[in-house]
Design a protein around this motif. Structure first.
Motif, PDB file in Angstrom:
ATOM      1  N   LEU A  84       0.814  -1.214   0.000  1.00  0.00           N
ATOM      2  CA  LEU A  84       0.000   0.000   0.000  1.00  0.00           C
ATOM      3  C   LEU A  84       0.852   1.270   0.000  1.00  0.00           C
ATOM      4  N   ILE A  85       2.156   1.139   0.217  1.00  0.00           N
ATOM      5  CA  ILE A  85       3.009   2.327   0.299  1.00  0.00           C
ATOM      6  C   ILE A  85       2.953   3.154  -0.985  1.00  0.00           C
ATOM      7  N   PRO A  86       3.093   2.550  -2.177  1.00  0.00           N
ATOM      8  CA  PRO A  86       2.981   3.373  -3.391  1.00  0.00           C
ATOM      9  C   PRO A  86       1.544   3.557  -3.875  1.00  0.00           C
ATOM     10  N   ALA A  87       0.594   2.893  -3.238  1.00  0.00           N
ATOM     11  CA  ALA A  87      -0.790   2.914  -3.721  1.00  0.00           C
ATOM     12  C   ALA A  87      -1.456   4.257  -3.443  1.00  0.00           C
ATOM     13  N   LEU A  88      -2.563   4.477  -4.108  1.00  0.00           N
ATOM     14  CA  LEU A  88      -3.383   5.661  -3.902  1.00  0.00           C
ATOM     15  C   LEU A  88      -4.767   5.231  -3.431  1.00  0.00           C
ATOM     16  N   GLY A  89      -5.307   5.977  -2.478  1.00  0.00           N
ATOM     17  CA  GLY A  89      -6.662   5.705  -2.029  1.00  0.00           C
ATOM     18  C   GLY A  89      -7.666   6.315  -2.983  1.00  0.00           C
TER      19      GLY A  89
END
Length: 251
Positions: A84-89
């Motif tokens: 989830l570190i590079p992910a976008l919500g």
């Protein structure tokens, strides 16, 4: 994040914002604390087993378990949420059978395209298995210690404490199974017209119950919390007098 309102003002607000890391943080912390809720109950039977199995050195052993085990337990969820570190919500429209406007906070562009569902399922199976094994070893050790005592030496508080731990263990296992069932329903039925797809709404509340109800079951059933003056050892049903009688019976 089904606990957030999925219609009305919240839906309108989500429609106006682009995918961002702030929304991702909401989901990240929800998953992080879910993993903590799965792992921390395992420490209770382990600590109590050490007290029963090693009455002379349990303080030193449990000190090391708490000193190193708690930090490791706090860090380990990162191993299952790092993607989830590079992910976008993002605010995402729920699939059928949910109506238009029913949204939830999800994520996109995760590392390696990983998803949480199977990580969560494998963790549920693992922590339930090791918790059951730890409790079986604990019950065996307690039964072995009690068998060395004559009936008059076995106090009522000890029996109540043993019953309390049994009930608490069953509650822990029940919530592992319940959460696993909700997760499987999500994996197999989300996006279908089956009524099982609505089970996803209840899964976050199941995670909360695992944290709160197990604690309350232990508090309401254990004799240590039903007396004004108690020894800390009574919490684990291994008072100093009980240990002395067990040690003397060996010789």
């Amino acid at each position: 994040m089904t606990r957030l309102p999925s219609t009305g003002i919240f839906t309108a607000w989500c429609a106006t914002i682009a995918p961002n890391h702030w929304l991702k943080l909401i989901l990240f912390f929800a998953l992080y604390f879910n993993y903590l809720a799965m792992s921390f109950p395992f420490l209770m039977p382990v600590v109590r087993f050490v007290i029963v199995a090693f009455p002379k050195s349990h303080v030193r052993i449990n000190t090391n378990i708490v000193r190193y085990g708690v930090p490791l337990t706090i860090v380990f969820p990162i191993c299952f949420t790092f993607y989830l570190i590079p992910a976008l919500g993002v605010c995402k429209q729920r699939a059928a059978p949910y109506p238009f406007g029913a949204i939830w906070i999800y994520y996109i562009n995760s590392a390696f395209g990983l998803r949480n569902s199977f990580f969560h399922l494998y963790n549920l199976i693992f922590w339930m298995t090791v918790s059951v094994i730890a409790n079986l070893l604990l019950f065996y050790q307690v039964r072995r210690a009690r068998s060395k005592l004559i009936r008059a030496q076995t106090s009522g508080a000890s029996k109540k404490a043993h019953t309390s731990i049994t009930i608490t263990t069953l509650a822990m296992i029940a919530f592992y199974v319940t959460n696993g069932s909700f997760l499987l329903m999500y994996i197999f039925y989300y996006g279908t017209t089956s009524y099982f797809s609505y089970a996803e709404i209840m899964r976050p509340f199941g995670n909360d119950l695992q944290t709160c109800v197990v604690t309350w079951v232990f508090y309401l059933t254990h004799p240590a919390f039903q007396q004004r003056t108690t020894s800390s050892d009574l919490i684990f049903s291994t008072s100093s007098s009980f240990r002395r009688r067990a040690e003397n019976s060996v010789f």
